[in-house]
Each structure stands twice: as structure tokens, then as C-alpha cells.
Write a protein that holds these residues in place. Structure first.
Motif, PDB file in Angstrom:
ATOM      1  N   GLU A  78      37.995  36.471  47.218  1.00 33.48           N
ATOM      2  CA  GLU A  78      39.126  37.217  46.642  1.00 33.48           C
ATOM      3  C   GLU A  78      38.777  37.576  45.208  1.00 33.48           C
ATOM      4  O   GLU A  78      38.283  36.738  44.460  1.00 33.48           O
ATOM      5  N   THR A  80      40.411  39.738  41.815  1.00 35.50           N
ATOM      6  CA  THR A  80      41.514  40.454  41.182  1.00 35.50           C
ATOM      7  C   THR A  80      41.042  40.937  39.816  1.00 35.50           C
ATOM      8  O   THR A  80      40.607  40.130  38.993  1.00 35.50           O
ATOM      9  N   ALA A 127      38.666  35.262  40.370  1.00 43.10           N
ATOM     10  CA  ALA A 127      38.149  35.328  41.734  1.00 43.10           C
ATOM     11  C   ALA A 127      38.095  33.943  42.343  1.00 43.10           C
ATOM     12  O   ALA A 127      38.117  32.930  41.638  1.00 43.10           O
ATOM     13  N   LYS A 128      38.022  33.938  43.668  1.00 45.61           N
ATOM     14  CA  LYS A 128      37.850  32.710  44.443  1.00 45.61           C
ATOM     15  C   LYS A 128      36.572  32.852  45.246  1.00 45.61           C
ATOM     16  O   LYS A 128      36.321  33.897  45.851  1.00 45.61           O
TER      17      LYS A 128
END
Length: 158
Positions: A78, A80, A127-128
């Protein structure tokens, strides 16, 4: 800070990728940073670097923060990104990233910023990342321009 060896083929840091960005990174073991001067051919609108390129640079320094700080290669799950100001071709910028949270050696949360020398932030991201399975990690390490184990030894000395 110690230099992080580039890979051979990566679009962002690959030494042998003629279409790539050519980012060269360094780390103190916790923070990863890279100088970045965007090129005109990476523009979206005239005079503005494409947001996808900016996102890619931020993702790259965060992925390397996981390698440097978490000692794991990881996939981004993920991302962003927040764009604060337009990024202009030819600007002398610095990208910085760090791990903000780590669960075991499998899940990492990171943050990054792209800023001008004065400190003004042009874009930021969180982020992940999920750790790459060991079998895939060995194949990825083979693309390093140098030894991944050598980088780990240098990081251990920091």
C-alpha cells in the motif's frame, strides 16, 4: 552514512538500466536518503514531473529503508502519496525515508519525503511493506551490483 550499492536492472536505482532514474542511495541504518534531480523527460504537464515518477522515487527510498533498517527485502502492499508542491525538472532534491513501525520481520510501515535543500517538502508518502519470501529474496539479491551480504556487514557496523 554509507552508500547503498545499486542494483543492475531496477528502473529507479539500476546502474545498467538506460531508461532508469539512476538514483544512488545512502543510509545510516535507520534513514535512507538520495539526492534526486528530475529530468525533463519525466514530466507529465510541461515543466512538472509526473506524479507517478515522484511516487516511484518515494517508494524506492522506503523499500530501501526496509532493507537497511529491517534487514528484509519487501514488496509494497500500500502506498499513499501527498503532493504538496509541483516538482520541477532540474530541481536539486533529497528523498528521505525511514521505518515507522515494524511487526516481527514481516510487516513494515514507512514514511518518506521529497524536499528541496531548504527543507520545503514537495511530496510525502507512507507505505506498508510485506517481507519477500526467502526464496524470492535470493533471486532479488542476485541483481545487486556487488554483494548483498557485504551491505549487511556494513549495516551491522553502523
Amino acid at each position: 552514512m554509507i552508500p547503498i550499492p545499486p542494483t543492475k536492472d531496477c528502473f529507479v536505482c539500476g546502474r545498467l538500466n538506460p531508461s532508469g532514474i539512476g538514483l544512488r542511495m545512502r543510509t545510516d541504518g535507520a534513514v535512507v536518503e538520495a539526492d534526486y534531480t528530475p529530468r525533463a523527460e519525466h514530466s507529465g504537464f510541461a515543466g512538472v514531473i509526473h506524479g507517478g515518477i515522484v511516487s516511484t522515487v518515494l517508494d524506492e527510498v522506503m523499500a530501501w529503508a526496509v532493507i537497511a533498517g529491517g534487514r528484509r527485502m519487501a514488496y509494497c502492499a500500500e502506498l499513499t502519496v501527498r503532493f504538496h508542491q509541483p516538482v520541477r525538472p532540474g530541481s536539486n532534491l533529497i528523498a528521505r525515508a525511514r521505518i515507522t513501525n515494524q511487526r516481527r520481520a514481516k510487516f513494515f510501515e514507512t514514511s518518506s519525503e521529497l524536499s528541496v535543500a531548504s527543507g520545503e517538502v514537495l511530496a510525502s508518502a507512507t507505505a506498508k511493506y510485506f517481507a519477500v519470501p526467502e526464496a524470492d529474496g535470493a533471486a532479488f539479491a542476485a541483481d545487486f551490483d556487488g554483494s548483498f551480504q557485504e551491505l549487511e556487514r556494513k549495516l551491522d557496523r553502523l
